[in-house]
Write a protein that holds these residues in place. Structure first.
Motif, mmCIF file in Angstrom:
data_model
loop_
_atom_site.group_PDB
_atom_site.id
_atom_site.type_symbol
_atom_site.label_atom_id
_atom_site.label_comp_id
_atom_site.label_asym_id
_atom_site.label_seq_id
_atom_site.Cartn_x
_atom_site.Cartn_y
_atom_site.Cartn_z
ATOM 1 N N LYS A 269 -0.907 23.073 0.592
ATOM 2 C CA LYS A 269 -2.043 24.004 0.578
ATOM 3 C C LYS A 269 -1.628 25.273 1.300
ATOM 4 C CE LYS A 269 -5.329 21.484 -1.243
ATOM 5 N NZ LYS A 269 -6.109 21.837 -2.390
ATOM 6 N N GLY A 270 -1.196 26.282 0.574
ATOM 7 C CA GLY A 270 -0.729 27.527 1.191
ATOM 8 C C GLY A 270 0.451 27.248 2.106
ATOM 9 N N PRO B 126 0.049 29.945 14.403
ATOM 10 C CA PRO B 126 0.390 29.218 13.177
ATOM 11 C C PRO B 126 1.461 28.169 13.466
ATOM 12 C CG PRO B 126 1.330 31.421 13.121
ATOM 13 C CD PRO B 126 0.508 31.326 14.372
ATOM 14 N N GLU C 54 -4.465 23.569 7.854
ATOM 15 C CA GLU C 54 -4.565 24.891 7.245
ATOM 16 C C GLU C 54 -3.927 25.907 8.182
ATOM 17 O OE1 GLU C 54 -7.865 27.867 5.256
ATOM 18 O OE2 GLU C 54 -8.526 26.088 6.341
ATOM 19 N N VAL C 55 -2.887 26.561 7.683
ATOM 20 C CA VAL C 55 -2.128 27.506 8.504
ATOM 21 C C VAL C 55 -2.384 28.922 7.991
ATOM 22 C CG1 VAL C 55 0.184 28.162 9.302
ATOM 23 C CG2 VAL C 55 -0.346 25.757 8.889
ATOM 24 N N THR C 56 -2.793 29.796 8.908
ATOM 25 C CA THR C 56 -2.954 31.219 8.606
ATOM 26 C C THR C 56 -2.006 31.977 9.532
ATOM 27 O OG1 THR C 56 -4.682 31.644 10.248
ATOM 28 C CG2 THR C 56 -5.402 30.838 8.086
ATOM 29 N N PRO C 57 -1.816 33.267 9.309
ATOM 30 C CA PRO C 57 -0.941 34.026 10.214
ATOM 31 C C PRO C 57 -1.449 34.055 11.665
ATOM 32 C CG PRO C 57 -1.264 35.233 8.174
ATOM 33 C CD PRO C 57 -2.192 34.055 8.131
ATOM 34 N N GLU C 58 -2.747 33.865 11.862
ATOM 35 C CA GLU C 58 -3.315 33.935 13.210
ATOM 36 C C GLU C 58 -3.436 32.589 13.916
ATOM 37 O OE1 GLU C 58 -5.300 35.171 10.491
ATOM 38 O OE2 GLU C 58 -4.232 37.074 10.656
ATOM 39 N N ASN C 59 -3.718 31.522 13.153
ATOM 40 C CA ASN C 59 -3.975 30.229 13.789
ATOM 41 C C ASN C 59 -3.726 29.066 12.832
ATOM 42 O OD1 ASN C 59 -6.175 30.081 12.066
ATOM 43 N ND2 ASN C 59 -7.657 30.652 13.625
ATOM 44 N N THR C 60 -4.010 27.867 13.329
ATOM 45 C CA THR C 60 -3.914 26.651 12.520
ATOM 46 C C THR C 60 -5.166 25.819 12.782
ATOM 47 O OG1 THR C 60 -1.513 26.626 12.733
ATOM 48 C CG2 THR C 60 -2.559 24.576 12.051
ATOM 49 N N THR D 262 -8.614 23.674 16.471
ATOM 50 C CA THR D 262 -8.012 24.955 16.130
ATOM 51 C C THR D 262 -6.930 25.273 17.150
ATOM 52 O OG1 THR D 262 -10.109 25.720 15.220
ATOM 53 C CG2 THR D 262 -8.474 27.401 15.724
#
Length: 126
Positions: free
Chosen positions: A52-53, A101, A72-78, A97
């Motif tokens: 997933k991404g 990342p 779920e990994v985003t550039p700012e956090n996980t 949270t």
């Protein structure tokens, strides 16, 4: 004709036939890992892993129980979501949270640890 010599031959044939049947039965179980009693719970556990991404999700099923994890990994956090369900009732529904990342290796480690914990839990409940 000597009758005692016939009896040992028939016994040898009977023992040989029984040995062949036992060997074939044993080979059938050896060839089918699902029939191995020690691997029964592992065979019942269905595991689906989906990318997933930058993260992953895993769904495990055994009978009426389901375990789910989404990383779920985003550039700012996980964000990590864990759920455990039996039929339609949620037994666990939690999230956490992280302020950074996770790397791909860290995501794989989190998923592997989750799968191993479910496997351990299902083995303990046998």
């Amino acid at each position: 004709m000597n009758i005692p010599t016939i009896r040992p031959v028939s016994r040898v044939v009977t023992v040989l036939a029984a040995s062949v049947v036992t060997l074939c039965f044993g080979l059938a179980f050896a060839a089918d890992p699902a029939s191995d009693p020690s691997s029964g719970s592992a065979q019942d556990l269905q595991i689906e892993i989906t990318k997933k991404g930058l993260g992953k999700e895993v769904l495990l099923r055994k009978g009426v129980k389901e375990w789910f994890m989404l990383v779920e990994v985003t550039p700012e956090n996980t964000v990590v979501i864990r759920q455990e369900k039996e039929n339609d009732a949620y037994l666990v529904d939690e999230s956490e949270t992280h302020d950074r990342p996770l790397t791909a290796t860290e995501v794989d480690t989190v998923i592997d640890d989750f799968i191993n914990s479910v496997k351990t839990q299902t083995k303990a409940n046998r």
